[in-house]
Design an enzyme around this catalytic site. Sequence first.
Site, PDB file in Angstrom:
ATOM      1  N   TYR A  25       0.752  -1.018   0.119  1.00  0.00           N
ATOM      2  CA  TYR A  25      -0.016   0.023  -0.231  1.00  0.00           C
ATOM      3  C   TYR A  25       0.870   1.288  -0.149  1.00  0.00           C
ATOM      4  CZ  TYR A  25      -3.649  -3.354   0.559  1.00  0.00           C
ATOM      5  OH  TYR A  25      -4.832  -3.415   0.619  1.00  0.00           O
ATOM      6  N   ASN A  48     -13.904   0.603  -4.602  1.00  0.00           N
ATOM      7  CA  ASN A  48     -13.531   0.390  -5.766  1.00  0.00           C
ATOM      8  C   ASN A  48     -14.351  -0.094  -6.262  1.00  0.00           C
ATOM      9  OD1 ASN A  48     -12.445  -0.847  -7.807  1.00  0.00           O
ATOM     10  ND2 ASN A  48     -11.688  -2.392  -6.800  1.00  0.00           N
ATOM     11  N   CYS A  56      -6.636  -5.521  -7.634  1.00  0.00           N
ATOM     12  CA  CYS A  56      -6.999  -4.990  -6.162  1.00  0.00           C
ATOM     13  C   CYS A  56      -6.180  -6.318  -5.147  1.00  0.00           C
ATOM     14  CB  CYS A  56      -8.283  -4.827  -5.467  1.00  0.00           C
ATOM     15  SG  CYS A  56      -9.071  -5.420  -6.672  1.00  0.00           S
ATOM     16  N   HIS A  57      -6.332  -7.746  -5.986  1.00  0.00           N
ATOM     17  CA  HIS A  57      -5.523  -8.240  -5.272  1.00  0.00           C
ATOM     18  C   HIS A  57      -3.815  -8.282  -4.965  1.00  0.00           C
ATOM     19  CE1 HIS A  57      -6.674  -9.537  -9.116  1.00  0.00           C
ATOM     20  NE2 HIS A  57      -5.083 -10.835  -8.087  1.00  0.00           N
ATOM     21  N   GLU A  85      -1.359 -15.923  -9.693  1.00  0.00           N
ATOM     22  CA  GLU A  85      -0.964 -15.346 -10.916  1.00  0.00           C
ATOM     23  C   GLU A  85       1.152 -15.787 -10.819  1.00  0.00           C
ATOM     24  OE1 GLU A  85      -1.903 -11.767 -10.918  1.00  0.00           O
ATOM     25  OE2 GLU A  85      -3.852 -12.643 -11.914  1.00  0.00           O
TER      26      GLU A  85
END
Length: 103
Positions: A25, A48, A56-57, A85
């Site tokens: 962040y 969001n 956002c993850h 990912e």
Amino acid sequence: MKTKSFTEGVYDVVSNIPKGKVATYGQVARLAGNARASRAVGMAMRHNKDTGKVPCHRVVGSTGALVGYAYGNGLRTKMEKLKKEGVEFREQKVDLTKSLWKK
DNA sequence: CGTATGACTAGCT
DNA sequence: CAGCTAGCCATAC
């Protein structure tokens, strides 16, 4: 010109995070224009509206700990997504030494 | 317009 | 090492 609000900048930065990497962040806040607005970053994510556009993850806490995420099953969903990912995990935390997004 | 809140971070006990 | 407090920022109500 700063037509876009801080939130818009956050979206822009987050959407630029490459797959398999994560950002803190604080890092997002800094790139968005305010290094101390880490809390505001979370606010933008919480409200969001571009969840399908902003990964956002891929945003985690400064220690790599998964924080936030208000979708799916919360942090569990977030962790699963990151694993898919290619993000390296250290128990319940992201291995920032390898998966931290370096700009 | 003023108050309250929150997906943070760093520092201290 | 873990838990709590205080400080900071922007958005929401």
